[in-house]
Each structure stands twice: as structure tokens, then as C-alpha cells.
Design a protein around this motif. Structure first.
Motif, mmCIF file in Angstrom:
data_model
loop_
_atom_site.group_PDB
_atom_site.id
_atom_site.type_symbol
_atom_site.label_atom_id
_atom_site.label_comp_id
_atom_site.label_asym_id
_atom_site.label_seq_id
_atom_site.Cartn_x
_atom_site.Cartn_y
_atom_site.Cartn_z
ATOM 1 N N PRO A 115 0.829 -1.214 0.000
ATOM 2 C CA PRO A 115 0.000 0.000 0.000
ATOM 3 C C PRO A 115 0.860 1.259 0.000
ATOM 4 O O PRO A 115 0.834 2.061 0.925
ATOM 5 N N THR A 121 -3.981 -1.971 -5.242
ATOM 6 C CA THR A 121 -3.850 -3.318 -4.700
ATOM 7 C C THR A 121 -3.373 -4.268 -5.799
ATOM 8 O O THR A 121 -3.762 -4.156 -6.956
ATOM 9 N N TRP A 172 -4.984 -7.559 2.500
ATOM 10 C CA TRP A 172 -5.236 -6.143 2.255
ATOM 11 C C TRP A 172 -6.621 -5.813 2.840
ATOM 12 O O TRP A 172 -7.642 -6.160 2.240
ATOM 13 N N ILE A 182 -5.863 2.126 -3.019
ATOM 14 C CA ILE A 182 -5.290 1.818 -1.705
ATOM 15 C C ILE A 182 -5.717 2.847 -0.666
ATOM 16 O O ILE A 182 -5.233 2.820 0.468
ATOM 17 N N VAL A 185 -6.510 1.624 2.830
ATOM 18 C CA VAL A 185 -6.186 0.198 2.891
ATOM 19 C C VAL A 185 -4.944 -0.037 3.742
ATOM 20 O O VAL A 185 -3.974 0.719 3.668
ATOM 21 N N THR A 187 -2.298 -3.389 5.312
ATOM 22 C CA THR A 187 -1.924 -4.781 5.053
ATOM 23 C C THR A 187 -1.343 -5.426 6.294
ATOM 24 O O THR A 187 -0.799 -4.754 7.163
#
Length: 284
Positions: A115, A121, A172, A182, A185, A187
Motif C-alpha cells: 500500500p 492493490t 489487504w 489503496i 487500505v 496490510t
């Protein structure tokens, strides 16, 4: 390992170790550093050394090459047949003048996305990108093929190169598939075993035929709690072995063996990805 007629190497380095290497391979310390590595390998019965400089920057190429030449000489002086390998990800040109000193230069063809600013993604270790490019640019999305291709283009011979297979993946959170924004987002890293034990369900499973990798889609309508999970499985791992053989590469590496071990499964089904790699590698 020796009882199973396999060879064991000590790996020196890892993620984020460049600053430490810079101090250790300087003119003032290179000799002592090489001696320490060599003595450790020999005294503990290892069959060689793996060097993992992350990241390796172009400005460090000359120092890196001096270090490798010194280490290769020290290993040869200690015992015939000592192995020297590298885990490589950056600056392919740095390996070209010294490639003959390595038995393997193993390209870490995983962690290929994140990200990061300007990204979308994307899969952790796609075999190919299918011509996909970053939105609004001519820059290709990363893949195993492009990562290894950079080393070939620099001049490293195919037979010395290894292709990486991962036994972990990325979740994600805030997205439900590849090539999405992203924005918001995050991870997290999960082992293959954790992904299969806690997140995989048949109705969530997807296969990207172009990238030759699986992924999991969790779409919770009306919430931000969506998930896109990217990982390697038996099918994608075997595809990478087949790719390596077809291109004349010398090896396939796995990071890391423990990630694929599913203790909750019955005997014979606890390391299915590793078994798939073995079958693909031996034709069994």
C-alpha cells in the motif's frame, strides 16, 4: 540435513540490513567480517553461506563486489566445495561482474506489492502481469517474470538464477480484490497456514489465470471491512517451478518452509505446497 544427504547454509543479512553491511564490509572491517562468517560456517559444519543484503543500492555495488570476492576466496581457502549463494532483489547490475562466484543468485520474487504511494492493490507474487500497468501510466505492474527479467537484462545468466515461492501472503484490509484503490487500505502478513486455517473458504476462493496466482475475496457490503488476500498455493507454486524450468533457471527457493506447515491437518496433508513444489521439480 546431512543425515538426509542435504546441504545447509548459514544466511547472513535479511530485511533492513544494508546499514550494517556498509559498516562490516568497509575497508577497515571487511577482513574481520569475512573471517567471522567463514569461521562460523566451518566450525558449525555448514556447507556454505548465503548473503542477503536488503536493499542493495547501486552506490554500494563496488563495496559489495569487493566483499563477495574476499568471502569467496576465504571459503575456497577453508574447504573445497563450499557454497556461496545470494538472496537478491535490487540492483541486478551489481551481480553481473561477480556472478561466477555464486552457485545461485536467488531472486526474491515476492513482496512485489504494497500500500505504497501511487500504487493500487496487487498480488504479492504474480507470475505474470498480463500487460497490466499502473493506472494512468506506462509502468508495468510487477511480476515474477519482470523481476527475474531485470536480472537477465542486466547480464546475469539464467542458469545461476533462482525463482522465489512464498509460503505467506498479504491480507489487504479495505479492499476486496486486485487493482483497487489503496485509499484507507492497510496490510498484514499471514502465513499460508494461517490463511488456509482462518480465511479460506470455497466461496471466497479466486484464481487469476493471467497472473497464475490464487486470491481470496471477502466483500462485506455496506462496511469497510473487506479483504483481499494474496498468496501462493499448490497450483501457483507448481506454475513457478514450471516457469523456472522452461526459462532455464537454475533453482527455485521457498520463503519460508515453516509457513506452509498446517499442523491441524492429517498426516500427508500438512505441507501440500511443499509437496507440489517437489512433484513439479522432479516430474513426480
Amino acid at each position: 540435513a546431512h543425515g538426509a544427504r542435504r546441504k545447509a547454509l548459514i544466511s547472513v543479512g535479511g530485511a533492513g540490513t544494508l546499514a550494517a553491511f556498509r559498516g562490516a564490509w568497509s575497508d577497515a572491517h571487511r577482513g574481520a567480517f569475512v573471517t567471522a562468517i567463514t569461521r562460523f560456517a566451518v566450525d558449525h559444519g555448514y556447507d556454505g553461506v548465503d548473503i542477503d543484503v536488503e536493499p542493495l543500492e547501486a552506490s554500494d555495488a563496488v563495496a559489495f563486489q569487493r566483499f563477495v570476492r574476499t568471502l569467496r576466496g576465504a571459503l575456497d581457502g577453508e574447504r573445497a566445495g563450499m557454497l556461496l549463494t545470494a538472496a537478491a532483489g535490487d540492483t541486478p547490475s551489481a551481480y553481473v561482474p561477480i556472478q561466477s562466484l555464486f552457485q545461485q543468485i536467488n531472486v526474491m520474487t515476492y513482496d512485489l506489492s504494497g500500500p505504497w504511494p501511487g500504487w493500487v492493490t496487487w498480488h504479492n507474487t504474480p507470475l505474470r502481469n498480463g500487460g497490466m500497468r499502473f493506472p494512468g501510466t506506462t509502468e508495468p505492474m510487477p511480476s515474477v517474470e519482470t523481476a527475474v527479467g531485470a536480472f537477465l537484462a542486466a547480464g546475469v545468466t539464467a542458469a545461476r538464477l533462482g525463482v522465489g515461492v512464498d509460503l505467506y501472503g498479504y491480507d489487504w484490509r479495505g479492499a476486496s480484490g486486485p487493482l483497487q484503490s489503496i485509499r484507507g487500505v492497510t496490510t498484514r502478513t499471514l502465513s499460508y497456514a494461517a490463511i488456509m486455517d482462518t480465511l479460506w473458504r470455497p466461496e471466497r476462493a479466486r484464481w487469476d489465470a493471467t497472473a497464475s496466482v490464487p486470491w481470496i475475496a471477502i466483500d462485506n457490503p455496506g462496511t469497510a471491512d473487506d479483504h483481499f488476500i494474496s498468496y501462493d498455493d499448490e497450483r501457483s507454486a507448481a506454475a513457478k517451478v514450471d516457469f523456472a524450468r522452461a526459462r532455464g533457471f537454475g533453482s527455485v527457493i521457498v520463503w519460508e518452509l515453516g509457513g506452509g506447515w498446517r499442523a491441524s491437518q492429517p498426516a500427508g496433508a500438512r505441507d501440500l505446497v511443499l509437496q507440489a513444489i517437489g512433484r513439479a521439480a522432479t516430474g513426480g
